[in-house]
Scaffold this motif. Structure first.
Motif, PDB file in Angstrom:
ATOM      1  N   LEU A  10       0.827  -1.210   0.000  1.00 40.85           N
ATOM      2  CA  LEU A  10       0.000   0.000   0.000  1.00 40.85           C
ATOM      3  C   LEU A  10       0.858   1.256   0.000  1.00 40.85           C
ATOM      4  O   LEU A  10       0.525   2.256  -0.645  1.00 40.85           O
ATOM      5  N   LYS A  11       1.951   1.228   0.764  1.00 36.52           N
ATOM      6  CA  LYS A  11       2.843   2.388   0.789  1.00 36.52           C
ATOM      7  C   LYS A  11       3.484   2.636  -0.575  1.00 36.52           C
ATOM      8  O   LYS A  11       3.729   3.777  -0.963  1.00 36.52           O
ATOM      9  N   LEU A  12       3.798   1.543  -1.296  1.00 37.65           N
ATOM     10  CA  LEU A  12       4.391   1.715  -2.619  1.00 37.65           C
ATOM     11  C   LEU A  12       3.406   2.369  -3.585  1.00 37.65           C
ATOM     12  O   LEU A  12       3.780   3.145  -4.459  1.00 37.65           O
ATOM     13  N   LYS A  13       2.093   2.071  -3.402  1.00 34.90           N
ATOM     14  CA  LYS A  13       1.088   2.652  -4.294  1.00 34.90           C
ATOM     15  C   LYS A  13       0.611   4.028  -3.835  1.00 34.90           C
ATOM     16  O   LYS A  13      -0.002   4.753  -4.606  1.00 34.90           O
ATOM     17  N   SER A  14       0.911   4.351  -2.597  1.00 33.89           N
ATOM     18  CA  SER A  14       0.386   5.595  -2.025  1.00 33.89           C
ATOM     19  C   SER A  14       1.068   6.793  -2.680  1.00 33.89           C
ATOM     20  O   SER A  14       2.294   6.853  -2.749  1.00 33.89           O
ATOM     21  N   PRO A  15       0.290   7.797  -3.112  1.00 33.63           N
ATOM     22  CA  PRO A  15       0.909   9.001  -3.690  1.00 33.63           C
ATOM     23  C   PRO A  15       1.557   9.883  -2.639  1.00 33.63           C
ATOM     24  O   PRO A  15       2.273  10.823  -2.986  1.00 33.63           O
ATOM     25  N   HIS A  16       1.276   9.621  -1.354  1.00 33.81           N
ATOM     26  CA  HIS A  16       1.825  10.461  -0.288  1.00 33.81           C
ATOM     27  C   HIS A  16       3.209  10.004   0.157  1.00 33.81           C
ATOM     28  O   HIS A  16       3.890  10.735   0.875  1.00 33.81           O
ATOM     29  N   THR A  17       3.593   8.826  -0.181  1.00 32.76           N
ATOM     30  CA  THR A  17       4.926   8.329   0.217  1.00 32.76           C
ATOM     31  C   THR A  17       5.972   8.910  -0.720  1.00 32.76           C
ATOM     32  O   THR A  17       5.842   8.823  -1.952  1.00 32.76           O
ATOM     33  N   PRO A  18       7.024   9.516  -0.175  1.00 39.15           N
ATOM     34  CA  PRO A  18       8.082  10.054  -1.042  1.00 39.15           C
ATOM     35  C   PRO A  18       8.728   8.930  -1.874  1.00 39.15           C
ATOM     36  O   PRO A  18       8.856   7.787  -1.423  1.00 39.15           O
ATOM     37  N   TRP A  19       9.150   9.299  -3.078  1.00 37.30           N
ATOM     38  CA  TRP A  19       9.727   8.280  -3.963  1.00 37.30           C
ATOM     39  C   TRP A  19      11.019   7.714  -3.414  1.00 37.30           C
ATOM     40  O   TRP A  19      11.330   6.540  -3.650  1.00 37.30           O
ATOM     41  N   GLU A  20      11.754   8.530  -2.671  1.00 36.66           N
ATOM     42  CA  GLU A  20      12.982   7.982  -2.079  1.00 36.66           C
ATOM     43  C   GLU A  20      12.646   6.877  -1.091  1.00 36.66           C
ATOM     44  O   GLU A  20      13.323   5.823  -1.065  1.00 36.66           O
ATOM     45  N   ASP A  21      11.586   7.090  -0.296  1.00 35.42           N
ATOM     46  CA  ASP A  21      11.185   6.046   0.660  1.00 35.42           C
ATOM     47  C   ASP A  21      10.613   4.836  -0.062  1.00 35.42           C
ATOM     48  O   ASP A  21      10.801   3.690   0.377  1.00 35.42           O
ATOM     49  N   LYS A  22       9.853   5.101  -1.132  1.00 40.60           N
ATOM     50  CA  LYS A  22       9.326   3.958  -1.888  1.00 40.60           C
ATOM     51  C   LYS A  22      10.463   3.063  -2.405  1.00 40.60           C
ATOM     52  O   LYS A  22      10.371   1.835  -2.368  1.00 40.60           O
ATOM     53  N   LEU A  23      11.520   3.705  -2.876  1.00 39.09           N
ATOM     54  CA  LEU A  23      12.639   2.916  -3.399  1.00 39.09           C
ATOM     55  C   LEU A  23      13.306   2.103  -2.298  1.00 39.09           C
ATOM     56  O   LEU A  23      13.651   0.931  -2.481  1.00 39.09           O
ATOM     57  N   LYS A  24      13.436   2.736  -1.103  1.00 42.50           N
ATOM     58  CA  LYS A  24      14.014   1.997   0.026  1.00 42.50           C
ATOM     59  C   LYS A  24      13.112   0.843   0.430  1.00 42.50           C
ATOM     60  O   LYS A  24      13.574  -0.267   0.717  1.00 42.50           O
ATOM     61  N   LEU A  25      11.779   1.107   0.494  1.00 45.15           N
ATOM     62  CA  LEU A  25      10.851   0.034   0.857  1.00 45.15           C
ATOM     63  C   LEU A  25      10.875  -1.095  -0.164  1.00 45.15           C
ATOM     64  O   LEU A  25      10.793  -2.272   0.195  1.00 45.15           O
ATOM     65  N   ALA A  26      10.976  -0.747  -1.444  1.00 46.48           N
ATOM     66  CA  ALA A  26      11.010  -1.783  -2.475  1.00 46.48           C
ATOM     67  C   ALA A  26      12.254  -2.655  -2.334  1.00 46.48           C
ATOM     68  O   ALA A  26      12.196  -3.887  -2.477  1.00 46.48           O
TER      69      ALA A  26
END
Length: 1687
Positions: A10-26
């Motif tokens: 859900l965080k990866l799809k969320s528009p509110h999560t910064p892309w830097e964090d999305k990359l770390k989460l991925a």
């Protein structure tokens, strides 16, 4: 924990999560096993690709760092082990189609963008590679053919840019758009290539996430180029598999032609042409990778452009319609697909590469396309074969105009649209001439070569069925090549040669133009062009010789020669190679045709050249009388002079041709038919008349010039004008004079030769003296007396033509001067053959003058300057080569002229000989062209020939000249004290007067002997030599080495021997800069050279004269004493190890030769040997040198020990080898041996004791010590044998050094096979073991401690026998021994085996054979233990060659069939691995051959011999290097030869098998010996030539036992011609093979010939008809002629 990480999706799809964090989460989600995501691999892959496509479609926004991170994340995903493991487990993971399109767009930007890309290119390439590495992921491309085509096009374009960039822009500054190395790239936080649990165990999750904002991602190290070309290879492989799966070949053709052909051919060209270019070095492109890429490109193009389904389209477009009569339009196909037009239009289109590369790419691709076409469609047989030939031909006619080589009537018309699906594109019309003639000619050469190899031109079918369409095309092409000649390009000559090979009629209409462009008017050129031109001319001569049209060829050649010259001067007519080919062709031509050629040559001189010269002579005379001084008259006179010069050059060219042809003729003999004799008689009369006319013309010209000069003098004209006439006419007069002299010399030689060998021929030079006088007014009538001829030659009046026969004379050119000497020499030979002429009073004086004229000492002086080169042809003698030709004339005719030369003249020849050898430069000799001569090379050949030794009048001055030069060096050296010898030398050199005898010039020998004795006793040196003086002496000694000692008189031999001995004992050396105690490193070389020459002089038949002056024992003592002084004083301290060992060998050789001489000639044996033995074994010598070596600080004294031991050893060996001559001699020698052995024992023990602390291993090696002990043992054993003969009792003999021998045996058995050892030590150890085993058996000693440890309770011999065998076997299987080293050990091992088996019991020998048979196991070979098997095979070979006792011989040959069967299996098994060919297969075959030879009459069952034939069938003969091929060929041939020679009874049943193996050899040498162009010369070509000689020899042996092969002779001929039809053999190889098959044709009966004529296929039948025709014409006629004289 699972609940904590379950919301990542859900965080990866969320528009509110910064892309830097999305990359770390991925990243965390991927590496963590605690993160639960259904179908995690697909989810994360989709998320990443969706993010990337969204950014490029501008649907989402994030920073470039995040973009790079996403690309790196995708790269890590695609290469991770987890993803690949999931795919292997069958999980459905796929890539989105829009991601494939994104990759294509990015690749296109890589190749075409001018700005830096937002992502690293290497990452992008790695992503593509990751997708294609998995079938599931690559399906995004492979399922849609158009996408795959697009991908390949983009990658190829990118690779082309990278390859082109260093060539166009250099490599100094990286291009920002394709920076593959320095771009920043994200490095993942953890290793995604590891297993799933690795990240958890290595670091906690908190530390596994990288802060993208803080840490810039690390760049990978130079992976861009590797990624690019590895990706390219993967894309090519994937595309090729997809292309093969396509069901619609039209679709494939369309897409490949429209999108792929241009980038593919450009890429292929860059990979091929720049294999060693800077781009390849810069990109780290491996050669193997480049080759793999080219192979894939070739497969793609061939399968796409030329599928079998498109054959009909090609036929429709290429083949003419039925209504056509040989002419063909550009098309004719009704369908939309015109493949040829489409391909050529794409290749000719502009814009797909840089303009400078366009024509090179097109020309290379055209020949490649033709190759693919031939491989695809030139496969028809039977009725379709002719159609396929014509199809290939018409395709060729479309390709040649594509190279911008416009062939009239065959150039393609305006091209249509290639493919309906492609944009409208028209082929550009061909431009003429091509952009690059060199590239165009290379392409045309390749096309013609392929057409010739594919055999698409059948001359008969083309003429009968196709209206000579091919002939007309090739003729048109030949016209283009000749009209637009490119004589500076080698490919131009090769194209013409290929056209000639296709059909001589192609070039025949333009033969005159061809000869003019390639031969007569060809300018000087570089070596490559000269070689190509020479091959063409040789092919022309050979072709017209085979056609029996050589006279017609010469007619055309003469018509070109007689034309006015195109330039100022014509180039030389005959080169060395053309002359050799012409000589061969004349020999192969029937004699009547050769005489016809000579008549044509003379006719051209008489009808065209001579009238022109006479006409121009009259015009010159007329102009001189009527000249009014105007400019018009002067210009006309200059023109006439140019015409005369040109006419004289033409005359000389024809004279040169006539000389070569006549000197290459088969001479007449008594068996010559009468019509041929009459034809020869008429020819010589005609030639005599032509010479007469030419001489008359020259005579009248001389008179005209003389009278004109006198007339001008009367008119008081100035000096400048009076000298103008001779200068003006110098060239034509010189060339005419040379031509006349050459014709006259040729006529005289041929006339004499015919007269000598044929009684039916009447010599035109044999009229009586009276008749000659009555015709003396006739200038060409030759006087019967050769003495008058010689007189006219020496006086300079040659039949009314005044000449000054001297090189410095302006009226005589170098060639004329040489020809005058040849005339004189020929007349001298005639006088010497006529006893009546020799008896005349004036004969001797005239012969002396003639010999001095030929010698011409003044000219020889000039030959010692600059090194000149001469090719050996009389027509090429110039001022720059005259001295070589003159020196060659003198040296090659010394037996004729030497008896008539004075002693002063002979001494002068000797001085020239020595000076030229001293002045030669070795580097120049190596650079001489083949077949060329220089003064130094001629001198060297004379020195090495036996001729010099047979001329004592010249041999003695040569020795004297060398001695004088040696004296000169010694006198110039520094004398440390007063030397009587030097004083005598100086006195002898100061003697003046007339004739000085050699005994007056050489020193008194007694003085030399006294100085030798003084120096050897005191060690004082009279003369000190500098390094330069030492080098001068070494050069003189090198010349002296080549002189045969038997040619020296007793005076010369004794003098030169004593002066060399004086140099050995009384000279030393010092450095050029300052003196020092130690000598230079070359001292040992100098002394060794001296000893070698002294040893060779001992063999002279006049050497006993030396022993009258000094005793042999004194000479031996002086040698050893002086060398011990030198070595102990440190003279050889700086000598290298190899130089010192060479000196030791020279000392041993001299002592051995001298002792042998004393014993054989029985020259006071006891006195001389006792004197030397007393000296060398005296206490003074042994205590002085052996004890000194115990001091640890005496390095130089070790050399003295080495020298003393070597002297003792060689002295002992020489005496041991002479035992048994007589009882008194035996007693004397045994007494000496006892003394030397008693001295050797303590010396060796002292050396062994001191070796660990003070012994330098480089001097006293283990091998030398072992050798000394072996010699000691031989001496003791030989002495005991002699003493036993005189003993009456049977007491057991004992040795005095048994303990020493036993300890050596123990140490050798321990060290011999334990580790890598030097070869000399191994050989010495094997020799020691042989001697020790013999000694133990002879002395009958009991067991000792060593043998009791090895075999408790056993006998000493049995234990020693087992130990030695085990060590020898381990040695042969040692991995550190190479094949060549094993071969080097074989003689020593064989000697050891012979000693072991000599007295072994039958049980011991049987045990050895059984052990060998067990090792011969194929399973050991397959397990990789081939060395173990090979050692057993070697032992078998060595045993079979030994002289065995009778029981052992029976046992060996009883088991031999089993051994042969085992080796047959080994050969068959090893032949499957080509890497074992040289190391295993060939040695085993050679051992089988040895068994077959040794087993003649001992192998009862012929079945085992037939088994060997089966094994030979499997020996590899293909894909081998020349040296390995030669070894394999020789091994198989020798096996066949052993069978046919030693087992003829096998041939009754095994003839077919034998012939099958032999046919493999014939077929292989035909394949390897085919013509390859420039690679037909060199070491590899010599290998194949030697193999062809062996084939010829085997054919002769087969013919010699005709009873076994009579029924198979036709079969052998059929096999031969079938193979011959496939290849074009080299001329030299074909010569030997043809001579061999002639022997088999001798066995064929008439019905066999009819069977072959009727049964062979069409092409093979033509080859057979040609072969049988040459057989009938040459071989059969010669054989029938020989049968007349056969009893």
């Amino acid at each position: 924990m699972a609940a904590i990480y379950s919301g990542i999706h859900l965080k990866l799809k969320s528009p509110h999560t910064p892309w830097e964090d999305k990359l770390k989460l991925a990243r965390f989600a991927w590496i963590s096993s605690q993160c639960l995501l259904p179908n995690k691999e697909q989810v994360l892959l989709d998320w990443c690709t969706h993010a990337l496509t969204g950014w490029y479609n501008q649907k989402v926004e994030f920073s470039k760092n995040v973009l790079e991170g996403l690309w790196c994340y995708l790269d890590d995903l695609l290469h991770s082990r987890k993803l690949h493991a999931s795919l292997k487990q069958g999980k459905a993971i796929s890539m989105r189609l829009n991601m494939a399109q994104l990759l294509l767009d990015q690749l296109q930007e890589c190749a075409g963008a001018a700005v830096r890309l937002p992502v690293c290119v290497s990452t992008l390439l790695s992503v593509c590679q990751g997708i294609l590495s998995s079938p599931a992921l690559s399906s995004v491309f492979t399922t849609k053919y158009e996408l795959m085509v697009n991908l390949l096009a983009k990658v190829c374009s990118f690779a082309c840019c990278e390859l082109q960039k260093p060539l166009l822009t250099g490599c100094s500054e990286p291009d920002p758009r394709t920076d593959l190395v320095t771009d920043v790239q994200i490095q993942p936080a953890s290793d995604l290539y590891s297993s799933e649990n690795d990240p958890v165990t290595k670091s906690p999750p908190d530390h596994s996430v990288v802060d993208v904002d803080k840490v810039p991602f690390k760049p990978k190290e130079n992976l861009g180029s590797a990624h690019l070309f590895e990706l390219l290879l993967k894309v090519l492989s994937s595309y090729l598999s997809v292309q093969r799966q396509q069901a619609n070949p039209n679709r494939v053709f369309t897409l490949v032609t429209n999108q792929l052909i241009q980038p593919l051919v450009l890429l292929r060209h860059q990979l091929t042409s720049g294999e060693h270019a800077p781009s390849h070095t810069h990109l780290h492109l491996r050669q193997q990778l480049g080759r793999d890429i080219r192979v894939k490109i070739d497969l793609i193009l061939q399968s796409a452009l030329f599928p079998s389904e498109h054959l009909a389209f090609y036929k429709e477009e290429l083949l003419p319609s039925k209504g056509d009569s040989g002419k063909r339009g550009p098309g004719g196909a009704k369908g939309p697909l015109k493949p040829v037009t489409g391909i050529l239009c794409k290749l000719s289109a502009q814009g797909y590469c840089e303009p400078p590369l366009h024509y090179a790419v097109k020309s290379n691709t055209v020949s490649l396309v033709f190759k693919f076409f031939l491989e695809s469609y030139r496969k028809g047989r039977g009725e379709s074969e002719e159609e396929q030939r014509m199809l290939c031909f018409y395709f060729l006619t479309r390709l040649v105009p594509a190279l911008d080589v416009s062939v009239d009537g065959h150039s393609s018309a305006k091209a249509d649209q290639p493919i309906s699906a492609s944009p409208v594109e028209k082929c550009p019309p061909p431009s003429c001439p091509p952009e690059s003639w060199s590239l165009a000619l290379l392409a045309v050469e390749s096309l013609l070569s392929q057409a010739l190899t594919a055999d698409i031109y059948n001359v008969a079918a083309d003429r009968i069925r196709h209206g000579e369409a091919q002939l007309n095309f090739y003729r048109a092409l030949a016209e283009v090549l000749l009209n637009l000649a490119q004589p500076s390009t080698p490919a131009w000559y090769r194209c013409l040669k290929l056209l000639l090979t296709l059909n001589h009629l192609i070039l025949e209409p333009d033969l005159d133009q061809l000869l003019s462009s390639t031969w007569i008017n060809a300018e000087c050129m570089d070596a490559r062009v000269q070689r190509a031109r020479q091959l063409l001319l040789c092919s022309l001569l050979q072709t017209y010789t085979k056609l029996r049209q050589l006279p017609r060829f010469f007619s055309e050649l003469l018509s070109v020669i007689c034309q006015p010259a195109l330039g100022d001067l014509r180039p030389p007519l005959l080169s060395d190679g053309v002359t050799a080919s012409l000589k061969t062709c004349v020999l192969d031509t029937p004699p009547s045709q050769s005489l016809e050629i000579c008549s044509v040559l003379l006719e051209n001189i008489r009808r065209y050249i001579l009238p022109d010269l006479v006409k121009e002579q009259r015009e010159v005379a007329k102009m001189e009388v009527d000249r009014a001084g105007d400019n018009v008259g002067a210009i006309k006179e200059v023109k006439v002079d140019q015409e005369r010069d040109d006419g004289s050059l033409r005359l000389f060219a024809i004279s040169q041709l006539l000389h070569v042809v006549l000197f290459s003729l088969r001479t007449l003999d008594n068996a010559s038919p009468l019509p041929l004799v009459r034809q020869s008689q008429r020819l010589m009369e005609e030639m005599q008349q032509v010479v007469k006319d030419l001489l008359q013309m020259l005579s009248s010209e001389k008179k005209r010039i003389k009278s004109n000069t006198q007339r001008k003098g009367k008119k008081n004209q100035n000096k400048k004008d009076s000298q103008k006439v001779p200068e003006k006419h110098a060239l034509w007069e010189q060339k005419t004079q040379e031509a006349v002299l050459l014709l006259r010399y040729t006529w005289m030689e041929v006339d004499t030769l015919f007269h000598i060998h044929c009684s039916k021929y009447t010599s035109l030079d044999s009229s009586s003296h009276t008749a000659a006088k009555s015709k003396s007014e006739d200038p060409v009538s030759v006087d019967a007396s050769a003495l008058l001829h010689i007189e006219s030659l020496l006086s300079g009046e040659i039949l009314s033509v005044p000449l000054q026969p001297s090189l410095i004379s302006p009226s005589c050119s170098p060639m004329s001067c040489l020809q005058l000497k040849l005339h004189t020499l020929q007349q001298m030979k005639k006088v010497l053959c006529d006893t009546s002429l020799l008896s005349q009073l004036s004969a001797a004086e005239l012969l002396n003058r003639a010999a001095q004229f030929i010698l011409a000492k003044g000219e020889l002086e000039m030959s010692l300057g600059e090194e000149q080169v001469w090719d050996g042809q009389i027509g090429s003698v110039t001022a720059s080569s005259y001295h070589v030709a003159h020196w060659y004339l003198v040296t090659s005719n010394l037996p004729v002229i030497a008896p008539y030369l004075s002693g002063e003249d002979l001494g002068y020849i000797a001085n020239v000989l020595v000076s030229s050898l001293l002045d030669r430069q070795p580097a120049r000799g190596k650079d001489l062209p083949p077949g060329c001569l220089s003064v130094s090379l001629v001198s060297s050949q004379l020195l090495q020939s036996p001729l010099l030794a047979e001329l004592p009048s010249l041999f003695s001055p040569t020795v004297y000249s060398l001695a004088q030069r040696i004296f000169g060096v010694l006198l110039a050296a520094h004398a440390s004290k007063v030397c009587p010898t030097l004083q005598k030398i100086q006195e002898g050199r100061n003697v003046s007067g007339g004739e000085r005898d050699a005994s007056q010039l050489l020193v008194r020998k007694e003085t030399v002997v006294e100085d030798i004795l003084v120096s050897s006793e005191t060690g004082e040196m009279f003369i000190l030599l500098s390094d330069t003086q030492t080098e001068e002496l070494v050069n003189l000694l090198q010349i002296l080495t080549s002189l045969h000692p038997d040619g020296m008189s007793s005076e010369d031999l004794s003098s030169i021997f004593l002066i060399l001995f004086f140099m050995l004992t009384s000279t030393s050396s010092y450095s050029d800069q300052m003196r020092r105690q130690g000598g230079s490193g070359d001292d040992a070389v100098f002394v060794g050279k001296l000893l070698q020459i002294l040893a060779s002089l001992l063999e002279g038949r006049n050497f006993p004269g030396v022993l009258k002056l000094i005793h042999g024992g004194t000479l031996l003592q002086a040698v050893v004493s002086s060398l011990l002084w030198h070595s102990n004083s440190g003279r050889f301290h700086s000598t290298s190890n190899s130089g010192w060992l060479d000196l030791i060998k020279a000392v041993q050789g001299f002592i051995r030769s001298f002792v042998q001489l004393i014993i054989v000639r029985n020259s006071s044996v006891r006195l001389n040997l006792d004197q030397f033995a007393s000296f060398i074994t005296s206490k003074d010598i042994t205590s002085k040198y052996i004890v000194v070596s115990g001091r640890p600080d005496t390095g130089a004294s070790v050399l003295s020990v080495h020298l003393l031991l070597a002297s003792l050893t060689s002295f002992s060996k020489a005496m041991t080898s002479n035992l048994g001559r007589s009882k008194p001699m035996n007693q004397t020698l045994v007494h000496m041996l006892t003394r030397t052995t008693s001295a050797l024992g303590p010396a060796i023990e002292s050396v062994i004791r001191t070796q660990p602390g003070t012994q330098p291993a480089s001097v006293l090696s283990q091998a030398f010590v072992v050798e000394v002990v072996t010699v000691m043992m031989h001496c003791e054993l030989s002495s005991l044998s002699v003493e036993d003969e005189n003993k009456q009792n049977d007491s057991q003999p004992t040795l005095s050094h048994t303990a020493l021998y036993r300890s050596f045996c123990l140490q050798i058995l321990k060290e011999m096979s334990s580790a890598s050892r030097p070869m000399d030590f191994l050989v010495s150890s094997l020799h020691f073991l042989s001697a020790y085993y013999t000694t133990v058996g002879r002395t009958g000693g009991k067991s000792d401690e060593v043998q009791r440890e090895a075999s408790k309770g056993g006998k000493e011999l049995d234990a020693l026998y087992t130990q030695i065998l085990q060590n020898v076997y381990r040695l042969l299987t040692a991995p550190w021994l190479t094949s060549s080293e094993i071969c080097e050990l074989e003689p020593a091992v064989q000697l050891l085996l012979r000693h072991l088996v000599e007295k072994s019991t039958t049980n011991q020998f049987n045990l050895l054979l059984l052990l060998i048979r067990e090792v011969l196991d194929v399973s050991k070979l397959r397990a990789g233990n081939y060395r173990e098997v090979l050692s057993a095979v070697i032992i078998i070979k060595l045993l079979s060659c030994c002289q065995l006792p009778e029981p052992c011989t029976k046992a060996l040959w009883l088991i031999a069939p089993q051994l042969i069967s085992a080796m047959v299996g080994l050969v068959r098994s090893s032949s499957q691995d080509i890497s074992l060919t040289r190391s295993f297969t060939i040695p085993v075959v050679m051992v089988m051959t040895s068994l077959l030879r040794q087993g003649e009459g001992l192998i009862p069952n012929p079945h085992h011999v037939i088994l060997v034939l089966g094994a030979l069938q499997s020996v590899p003969l293909d894909r081998l290097t020349p040296l390995i091929y030669q070894s394999a060929f020789l091994a198989v041939h020798e096996a066949l030869f052993a069978i046919i020679q030693c087992h003829p009874q096998v041939m009754l049943n095994a003839a077919p098998s034998f012939l099958n193996v032999f046919h493999r050899l014939v077929a292989s040498i035909m394949q390897e010996g085919r013509q390859r162009g420039d690679s037909d010369t060199g070491p590899a070509s010599d290998v194949y030539l030697q193999c062809s000689r062996l084939i010829e020899r085997m054919y002769s042996h087969i013919a010699a036992i005709a009873e076994n092969f009579t029924t198979l002779s036709a079969f052998m001929v059929a096999q031969y011609v079938t193979e011959l039809q496939k290849v074009t053999l080299r001329t030299d190889i074909k010569l030997h093979l043809t001579e061999g098959i002639y022997r088999i044709l001798d066995l064929c009966l008439e019905q066999d010939i009819k069977f072959l004529t009727a049964g062979l296929q069409m092409g093979v039948r033509e080859v057979f008809n040609e072969l049988y025709s040459s057989y009938t014409h040459y071989h059969k006629a010669q054989r029938q002629g020989e049968d007349k004289y056969t009893v």
